[in-house]
Design a protein around this motif. Structure first.
Motif, PDB file in Angstrom:
ATOM      1  N   ASP A   3      77.792  35.338   8.838  1.00  0.00           N
ATOM      2  CA  ASP A   3      78.680  36.457   8.540  1.00  0.00           C
ATOM      3  C   ASP A   3      79.539  36.074   7.333  1.00  0.00           C
ATOM      4  O   ASP A   3      79.442  34.951   6.825  1.00  0.00           O
ATOM      5  CB  ASP A   3      79.514  36.867   9.760  1.00  0.00           C
ATOM      6  N   ASP A   4      80.372  36.992   6.853  1.00  0.00           N
ATOM      7  CA  ASP A   4      81.142  36.740   5.629  1.00  0.00           C
ATOM      8  C   ASP A   4      82.049  35.515   5.746  1.00  0.00           C
ATOM      9  O   ASP A   4      82.147  34.719   4.811  1.00  0.00           O
ATOM     10  CB  ASP A   4      81.969  37.972   5.253  1.00  0.00           C
ATOM     11  N   ASN A   5      82.714  35.366   6.871  1.00  0.00           N
ATOM     12  CA  ASN A   5      83.605  34.221   7.041  1.00  0.00           C
ATOM     13  C   ASN A   5      82.821  32.904   7.059  1.00  0.00           C
ATOM     14  O   ASN A   5      83.263  31.896   6.488  1.00  0.00           O
ATOM     15  CB  ASN A   5      84.454  34.361   8.301  1.00  0.00           C
ATOM     16  N   GLN A   6      81.663  32.907   7.682  1.00  0.00           N
ATOM     17  CA  GLN A   6      80.817  31.705   7.690  1.00  0.00           C
ATOM     18  C   GLN A   6      80.311  31.389   6.283  1.00  0.00           C
ATOM     19  O   GLN A   6      80.198  30.222   5.911  1.00  0.00           O
ATOM     20  CB  GLN A   6      79.646  31.892   8.651  1.00  0.00           C
ATOM     21  N   LYS A   7      80.028  32.429   5.496  1.00  0.00           N
ATOM     22  CA  LYS A   7      79.608  32.214   4.106  1.00  0.00           C
ATOM     23  C   LYS A   7      80.744  31.584   3.302  1.00  0.00           C
ATOM     24  O   LYS A   7      80.514  30.687   2.489  1.00  0.00           O
ATOM     25  CB  LYS A   7      79.157  33.522   3.458  1.00  0.00           C
ATOM     26  N   LEU A   8      81.966  32.045   3.532  1.00  0.00           N
ATOM     27  CA  LEU A   8      83.114  31.465   2.829  1.00  0.00           C
ATOM     28  C   LEU A   8      83.286  29.996   3.213  1.00  0.00           C
ATOM     29  O   LEU A   8      83.480  29.140   2.338  1.00  0.00           O
ATOM     30  CB  LEU A   8      84.389  32.264   3.121  1.00  0.00           C
ATOM     31  N   VAL A   9      83.199  29.695   4.497  1.00  0.00           N
ATOM     32  CA  VAL A   9      83.309  28.299   4.952  1.00  0.00           C
ATOM     33  C   VAL A   9      82.195  27.453   4.323  1.00  0.00           C
ATOM     34  O   VAL A   9      82.436  26.339   3.846  1.00  0.00           O
ATOM     35  CB  VAL A   9      83.288  28.210   6.495  1.00  0.00           C
ATOM     36  N   SER A  43      89.033  39.513  -2.058  1.00  0.00           N
ATOM     37  CA  SER A  43      87.808  39.760  -1.288  1.00  0.00           C
ATOM     38  C   SER A  43      87.093  38.451  -0.949  1.00  0.00           C
ATOM     39  O   SER A  43      87.250  37.441  -1.635  1.00  0.00           O
ATOM     40  CB  SER A  43      86.855  40.671  -2.064  1.00  0.00           C
ATOM     41  N   ILE A  44      86.298  38.489   0.102  1.00  0.00           N
ATOM     42  CA  ILE A  44      85.519  37.309   0.501  1.00  0.00           C
ATOM     43  C   ILE A  44      84.558  36.930  -0.628  1.00  0.00           C
ATOM     44  O   ILE A  44      84.433  35.748  -0.961  1.00  0.00           O
ATOM     45  CB  ILE A  44      84.747  37.559   1.819  1.00  0.00           C
ATOM     46  N   ASP A  45      83.898  37.912  -1.234  1.00  0.00           N
ATOM     47  CA  ASP A  45      82.972  37.601  -2.336  1.00  0.00           C
ATOM     48  C   ASP A  45      83.695  36.908  -3.479  1.00  0.00           C
ATOM     49  O   ASP A  45      83.208  35.918  -4.028  1.00  0.00           O
ATOM     50  CB  ASP A  45      82.277  38.866  -2.849  1.00  0.00           C
ATOM     51  N   LYS A  47      86.447  35.168  -3.288  1.00  0.00           N
ATOM     52  CA  LYS A  47      86.837  33.832  -2.825  1.00  0.00           C
ATOM     53  C   LYS A  47      85.655  32.860  -2.922  1.00  0.00           C
ATOM     54  O   LYS A  47      85.826  31.707  -3.324  1.00  0.00           O
ATOM     55  CB  LYS A  47      87.374  33.881  -1.394  1.00  0.00           C
TER      56      LYS A  47
END
Length: 184
Positions: A3-9, A43-45, A47
């Motif tokens: 998910d987006d948060n896992q991609k950021l991590v 945004s997550i992207d 970041k």
């Protein structure tokens, strides 16, 4: 599937691993710079692009490796990382044009330049190096602002009207906090 948060991590872990023991010109761990830039965007992207913005240019990690990462970064993210990565022997105008053509890369690049010209970072450099960087980024900002009516940047003595950028581009409260931090 991440998910987006896992991609950021995953992006943060990749940046930490890639930059490893690198130090900035002030002797601090280099990873602090992309983490700071990451904290200035919303945004997550953005970041993800921010934390990875120097990985391809300054480490052994390739764009292909990022593209094939198990996190499954989107084409938009890969394109932005590609756009913000300066190639060896590339003319600065060609580089800036590529960055300017990609809104996500441009957003990250503007915050990257703001952090690179912050008083804290410039204070540890020689006067000659600090002056060179301020002039370099002033030229880049002028290029990015041309033809748009956009007054794009943020920050300290050499940046063009931060208030206009904040109001017109709408980076919001996070931008105000980053500006306050950079002005310290």
């Amino acid at each position: 599937m991440f998910d987006d948060n896992q991609k950021l991590v995953a992006a943060i872990e990749l940046a930490v691993h890639s930059h490893g023991p690198q130090l900035d010109k002030g002797g601090l761990p280099y990873i602090l710079h992309p983490l700071h830039v990451m904290g200035c965007v919303d945004s997550i992207d953005a970041k993800i692009v921010a934390v990875l913005h120097d990985v391809v240019e300054d480490t052994a990690t390739t764009l292909g490796w990022i593209k094939n990462h198990e996190a499954g970064f989107s084409k938009e993210i890969i394109d932005a990382i590609d756009a913000i990565t300066k190639r060896k022997r590339e003319k600065k105008e060609d580089y800036w044009a590529r960055v300017k053509a990609n809104p996500l890369a441009l957003q990250v690049k503007l915050w990257d330049m703001a952090h690179n010209c912050s008083p804290k970072r410039l204070a540890v450099l020689s006067l000659k190096e600090a002056d060179y960087l301020v002039k370099k980024y002033d030229t880049a900002r002028a290029f990015f602002a041309a033809d748009d009516g956009l007054v794009p940047l943020i920050v300290n003595r050499s940046f063009i009207d931060a208030r206009t950028m904040l109001e017109n581009v709408g980076y919001g409260e996070r931008a105000r906090k980053c500006l306050e931090e950079l002005d310290k």
